[in-house]
Design an enzyme around this catalytic site. Structure first.
Site, PDB file in Angstrom:
ATOM      1  N   LYS A  34       6.795   0.080  -0.816  1.00  0.00           N
ATOM      2  CA  LYS A  34       6.180  -1.251  -0.809  1.00  0.00           C
ATOM      3  C   LYS A  34       4.768  -1.163  -0.219  1.00  0.00           C
ATOM      4  CE  LYS A  34       8.279  -2.249   3.680  1.00  0.00           C
ATOM      5  NZ  LYS A  34       9.467  -2.808   4.338  1.00  0.00           N
ATOM      6  N   TYR A 243     -22.362  -6.346  19.508  1.00  0.00           N
ATOM      7  CA  TYR A 243     -22.260  -7.806  19.614  1.00  0.00           C
ATOM      8  C   TYR A 243     -21.756  -8.225  20.986  1.00  0.00           C
ATOM      9  CZ  TYR A 243     -22.655  -8.627  14.527  1.00  0.00           C
ATOM     10  OH  TYR A 243     -23.081  -8.722  13.234  1.00  0.00           O
TER      11      TYR A 243
HETATM   12  C1  LIG Z   1      10.193  -1.747   5.000  1.00  0.00           C
HETATM   13  C2  LIG Z   1      11.650  -1.658   4.799  1.00  0.00           C
HETATM   14  C3  LIG Z   1      12.304  -0.418   4.813  1.00  0.00           C
HETATM   15  C4  LIG Z   1      11.630   0.852   5.264  1.00  0.00           C
HETATM   16  O1  LIG Z   1      11.484   0.803   6.662  1.00  0.00           O
HETATM   17  P1  LIG Z   1      10.837   1.968   7.518  1.00  0.00           P
HETATM   18  O2  LIG Z   1      10.994   1.514   8.915  1.00  0.00           O
HETATM   19  O3  LIG Z   1       9.399   2.026   7.109  1.00  0.00           O
HETATM   20  O4  LIG Z   1      11.548   3.232   7.205  1.00  0.00           O
HETATM   21  C5  LIG Z   1      13.632  -0.378   4.448  1.00  0.00           C
HETATM   22  N1  LIG Z   1      14.302  -1.522   4.133  1.00  0.00           N
HETATM   23  C6  LIG Z   1      13.720  -2.735   4.145  1.00  0.00           C
HETATM   24  C7  LIG Z   1      14.509  -3.942   3.792  1.00  0.00           C
HETATM   25  C8  LIG Z   1      12.375  -2.850   4.493  1.00  0.00           C
HETATM   26  O5  LIG Z   1      11.790  -4.062   4.523  1.00  0.00           O
END
Ligand SMILES: *Cc1c(COP(=O)(O)O)cnc(C)c1O
Length: 348
Positions: A34, A243
């Site tokens: 993702k 800044y």
């Molecule tokens: C993001 C996510 C993962 C992966 O998690 P990590 O901590 O990056 O290994 C797995 N399952 C779900 C439902 C997630 O949202």
């Protein structure tokens, strides 16, 4: 060099994923890609992990799944965490995605729009973020089980804290809801894989560990980020940098201005805490992080550097995250679009 250089090591991602697959024991290891594979390039990453043996991929949204399908071809399974939302039907059907249905409403939508189309179910076991509540699941389960969902999954809220009581509570809830269903099950992301075999079920979902981040302490570093110095100047004691005049030179100093800032994902919260590196030598950020530029104290270096590293062997994503008061996940997913990206290691 005029552009910041982001190097992404595909071999390291593959090695980390293989290590997490081994730690998953008898369970299949999927791959969570993702958010553009945590900012590292979903197409490149997924194709490489597919070549390593990954078959089940996870994305947050249907549109990510559409893009991923082009990268991994027709055979891979692509699961969508947000399930079947209004407006997603064409994407789910066209790209052959597997929505993880999150509510009775999504179940109804999916069955009406795409009867016979593969799906999975996401259950809430206590995180209260996504997934069907236990009572809803009990109500729809008899009907859904007859349709043979491809997967039933849930997600742990506190898996990065192995001693947290929530882990056992969620495990018990997941078992209560899914034992005796005969369904293929998935509970664990990176943190859950490390909790041990009872958390593994049939399929694990590693994300951050493959990308070199905590809580997978043995992960090989994946990213290297080198920033060009635009100019170097000397300032006298009492002069200020950046800044708001937030940094005043305590003595004569040499200041390098590097070409990258918060618009590139180098969070403004690094102000006052961040460090860049010349090899192993830390060089403190001075003054506020600007949109495109940052000031760095290089007084102690033997000569003015042409580049300074912000992600490197001396400072990985979690160390940089700590300086910004955040987590490695946010550092990776914030990496900007202006970097020249180079992939090392073999491609798929
Ligand atoms: C993001 C996510 C993962 C992966 O998690 P990590 O901590 O990056 O290994 C797995 N399952 C779900 C439902 C997630 O949202």
């Amino acid at each position: 060099m005029t552009q910041a250089q982001l190097t992404i090591d595909l071999d390291a991602i593959a090695a980390n994923w293989r290590a997490l697959a081994r730690l998953s024991g008898a369970a299949e290891a999927g791959a969570v890609v993702k958010a553009n594979a945590y900012g590292l390039g979903a197409g490149r990453v997924a194709a490489r992990l597919q070549a390593e043996g990954a078959f089940s991929f996870f994305v947050a949204e249907a549109q990510e799944g559409v893009a991923l399908r082009a990268a991994v071809g027709p055979t891979a399974d692509i699961y969508v965490f947000t399930g079947h939302m209004a407006g997603d039907t064409a994407a789910i059907e066209g790209a052959g995605l597997i929505p993880l249905l999150n509510s009775p409403e999504q179940v109804a939508r999916h069955r009406a729009a795409l009867p016979g189309h593969v799906f999975g179910v996401q259950l809430d076991t206590g995180m209260n973020r996504l997934g069907m509540e236990e009572a809803d699941w009990r109500a729809v389960a008899p009907e859904l089980l007859a349709l043979a969902p491809k997967l039933v999954m849930s997600h742990l809220a506190c898996a990065d804290e192995p001693g947290h009581a929530m882990n056992g509570q969620q495990l018990a809830a997941f078992r209560r809801m899914t034992d005796r269903t005969g369904l293929r099950r998935s509970l664990s992301a990176t943190g859950g894989i490390l909790l041990g075999a009872e958390y593994h079920f049939d399929l694990t979902r590693p994300g951050i560990g493959s990308y070199g981040g905590q809580p997978f302490a043995e992960a090989r570093p994946v990213v290297h980020l080198s920033l060009p110095v635009v100019q170097t100047r000397t300032v006298d004691a009492g002069e200020t940098v950046g800044y708001g005049n937030t940094w005043t030179a305590p003595h004569a100093a040499r200041i390098a201005t590097v070409s990258a800032g918060y618009a590139d994902g180098l969070l403004r919260a690094l102000t006052g805490h961040g460090r860049l590196y010349c090899g192993d030598t830390p060089c403190p950020l001075v003054g506020r992080v600007s949109m495109d530029l940052m000031g760095v104290d290089v007084t102690h270096l033997p000569e003015a550097p042409e580049t300074l590293d912000i992600l490197c062997p001396a400072q990985g994503v979690d160390r940089l995250a700590e300086a910004a008061g955040t987590i490695g996940y946010e550092i990776l997913t914030s990496l900007g679009g202006r970097y020249a990206r180079t992939y090392t290691g073999t491609d798929a």
